[in-house]
Write a protein that holds these residues in place. Structure first.
Motif, mmCIF file in Angstrom:
data_model
loop_
_atom_site.group_PDB
_atom_site.id
_atom_site.type_symbol
_atom_site.label_atom_id
_atom_site.label_comp_id
_atom_site.label_asym_id
_atom_site.label_seq_id
_atom_site.Cartn_x
_atom_site.Cartn_y
_atom_site.Cartn_z
ATOM 1 N N ARG A 264 -19.663 52.747 -15.725
ATOM 2 C CA ARG A 264 -19.741 53.627 -14.560
ATOM 3 C C ARG A 264 -20.947 53.282 -13.696
ATOM 4 O O ARG A 264 -20.865 53.263 -12.465
ATOM 5 C CB ARG A 264 -19.811 55.086 -15.010
ATOM 6 C CG ARG A 264 -19.729 56.047 -13.837
ATOM 7 C CD ARG A 264 -19.733 57.475 -14.275
ATOM 8 N NE ARG A 264 -21.098 57.807 -14.688
ATOM 9 C CZ ARG A 264 -21.467 58.972 -15.163
ATOM 10 N NH1 ARG A 264 -20.578 59.924 -15.333
ATOM 11 N NH2 ARG A 264 -22.719 59.195 -15.490
ATOM 12 N N GLN A 265 -22.072 52.969 -14.338
ATOM 13 C CA GLN A 265 -23.272 52.618 -13.580
ATOM 14 C C GLN A 265 -23.092 51.298 -12.836
ATOM 15 O O GLN A 265 -23.511 51.167 -11.679
ATOM 16 C CB GLN A 265 -24.496 52.530 -14.511
ATOM 17 C CG GLN A 265 -24.801 53.809 -15.267
ATOM 18 C CD GLN A 265 -24.844 55.045 -14.400
ATOM 19 O OE1 GLN A 265 -25.503 55.054 -13.366
ATOM 20 N NE2 GLN A 265 -24.141 56.082 -14.797
ATOM 21 N N ALA B 146 -21.044 51.966 -9.826
ATOM 22 C CA ALA B 146 -21.817 52.702 -8.822
ATOM 23 C C ALA B 146 -22.746 51.763 -8.052
ATOM 24 O O ALA B 146 -22.886 51.880 -6.835
ATOM 25 C CB ALA B 146 -22.610 53.824 -9.478
ATOM 26 N N GLN C 141 -20.637 49.559 -5.726
ATOM 27 C CA GLN C 141 -20.129 50.304 -4.572
ATOM 28 C C GLN C 141 -21.256 50.878 -3.705
ATOM 29 O O GLN C 141 -21.008 51.652 -2.793
ATOM 30 C CB GLN C 141 -19.214 51.434 -5.051
ATOM 31 C CG GLN C 141 -17.984 50.925 -5.748
ATOM 32 C CD GLN C 141 -17.206 52.026 -6.449
ATOM 33 O OE1 GLN C 141 -17.725 53.106 -6.721
ATOM 34 N NE2 GLN C 141 -15.949 51.752 -6.744
ATOM 35 N N HIS C 142 -22.493 50.496 -4.006
ATOM 36 C CA HIS C 142 -23.673 50.949 -3.266
ATOM 37 C C HIS C 142 -23.860 52.460 -3.320
ATOM 38 O O HIS C 142 -24.431 53.063 -2.419
ATOM 39 C CB HIS C 142 -23.644 50.469 -1.811
ATOM 40 C CG HIS C 142 -23.564 48.992 -1.694
ATOM 41 N ND1 HIS C 142 -24.643 48.176 -1.938
ATOM 42 C CD2 HIS C 142 -22.526 48.165 -1.402
ATOM 43 C CE1 HIS C 142 -24.278 46.923 -1.792
ATOM 44 N NE2 HIS C 142 -23.001 46.876 -1.466
ATOM 45 N N LEU C 143 -23.382 53.071 -4.402
ATOM 46 C CA LEU C 143 -23.602 54.497 -4.612
ATOM 47 C C LEU C 143 -24.884 54.740 -5.396
ATOM 48 O O LEU C 143 -25.439 55.832 -5.367
ATOM 49 C CB LEU C 143 -22.418 55.113 -5.371
ATOM 50 C CG LEU C 143 -21.058 54.986 -4.690
ATOM 51 C CD1 LEU C 143 -19.959 55.469 -5.612
ATOM 52 C CD2 LEU C 143 -21.058 55.749 -3.375
ATOM 53 N N LEU C 144 -25.330 53.727 -6.095
ATOM 54 C CA LEU C 144 -26.541 53.802 -6.905
ATOM 55 C C LEU C 144 -27.377 52.570 -6.607
ATOM 56 O O LEU C 144 -26.868 51.451 -6.638
ATOM 57 C CB LEU C 144 -26.178 53.837 -8.394
ATOM 58 C CG LEU C 144 -27.318 53.841 -9.400
ATOM 59 C CD1 LEU C 144 -28.110 55.137 -9.293
ATOM 60 C CD2 LEU C 144 -26.767 53.689 -10.808
ATOM 61 N N ARG D 186 -34.132 57.813 -12.189
ATOM 62 C CA ARG D 186 -33.490 58.409 -11.010
ATOM 63 C C ARG D 186 -34.105 57.954 -9.695
ATOM 64 O O ARG D 186 -33.605 58.299 -8.633
ATOM 65 C CB ARG D 186 -33.553 59.930 -11.113
ATOM 66 C CG ARG D 186 -32.645 60.458 -12.183
ATOM 67 C CD ARG D 186 -32.615 61.944 -12.183
ATOM 68 N NE ARG D 186 -31.646 62.391 -13.179
ATOM 69 C CZ ARG D 186 -31.708 63.528 -13.815
ATOM 70 N NH1 ARG D 186 -32.684 64.370 -13.566
ATOM 71 N NH2 ARG D 186 -30.792 63.850 -14.703
ATOM 72 N N ARG E 212 -34.843 56.115 -6.463
ATOM 73 C CA ARG E 212 -33.962 55.343 -5.591
ATOM 74 C C ARG E 212 -34.802 54.709 -4.494
ATOM 75 O O ARG E 212 -35.678 55.349 -3.932
ATOM 76 C CB ARG E 212 -32.901 56.222 -4.953
ATOM 77 C CG ARG E 212 -32.027 56.953 -5.942
ATOM 78 C CD ARG E 212 -31.127 56.001 -6.689
ATOM 79 N NE ARG E 212 -30.240 56.716 -7.571
ATOM 80 C CZ ARG E 212 -30.448 56.872 -8.865
ATOM 81 N NH1 ARG E 212 -31.538 56.412 -9.409
ATOM 82 N NH2 ARG E 212 -29.588 57.510 -9.608
ATOM 83 N N ARG F 110 -32.693 53.524 1.582
ATOM 84 C CA ARG F 110 -31.687 52.656 2.205
ATOM 85 C C ARG F 110 -32.021 52.507 3.677
ATOM 86 O O ARG F 110 -32.362 53.457 4.350
ATOM 87 C CB ARG F 110 -30.305 53.249 2.028
ATOM 88 C CG ARG F 110 -29.902 53.312 0.589
ATOM 89 C CD ARG F 110 -28.533 53.898 0.439
ATOM 90 N NE ARG F 110 -28.261 54.070 -1.001
ATOM 91 C CZ ARG F 110 -27.135 54.497 -1.462
ATOM 92 N NH1 ARG F 110 -26.161 54.799 -0.663
ATOM 93 N NH2 ARG F 110 -26.969 54.609 -2.758
#
Length: 114
Positions: free
Chosen positions: A30-31, A34, A37-40, A108, A110, A113
């Motif tokens: 899942r990671q 993510a 898909q540039h979600l994480l 966590r 980030r 962006r």
């Protein structure tokens, strides 16, 4: 796809998966998706260094707690862990919890962006 982790990294993955009620392989998959898909956004190199330090400290604290429990089990007079030793074990467990929380906080992080 095969993934390879050292012992410390695998422990982080296992704990994260456990926290979310997933198998380590499912959690890692899942990671990866993510990130793809540039979600994480992965943590920075500096944060990665901090994370490695936290994981090593956590492993050392867990080993210390295990050793303390073994010592207190053999030193008890039949009616449980002596009070001073029980206090030391509890403080060590609290330290593990603090390191766990710090590790999750770094995980966590980030990058902004743009």
């Amino acid at each position: 796809m095969n993934l390879s982790f050292n012992d410390a990294e695998l422990e982080v993955v296992r704990l994260a998966a456990e926290r979310e009620g997933m198998s380590p392989g499912s959690w890692a998959g899942r990671q990866v998706m993510a990130v793809a898909q540039h979600l994480l956004v992965p943590v920075s190199r500096d944060a990665g260094d901090v994370l490695r330090e936290l994981v090593q400290a956590r492993v050392h604290l867990r080993e210390t707690v295990t050793a303390l429990r073994a010592l207190t089990a053999t030193g008890a007079s039949g009616d449980g862990v002596p009070e001073p030793a029980a206090t030391v074990v509890e403080e060590a467990l609290k330290a593990v919890a603090r390191v766990d929380a710090a590790t999750v906080q770094v995980m966590r992080e980030r990058r902004p962006r743009s």
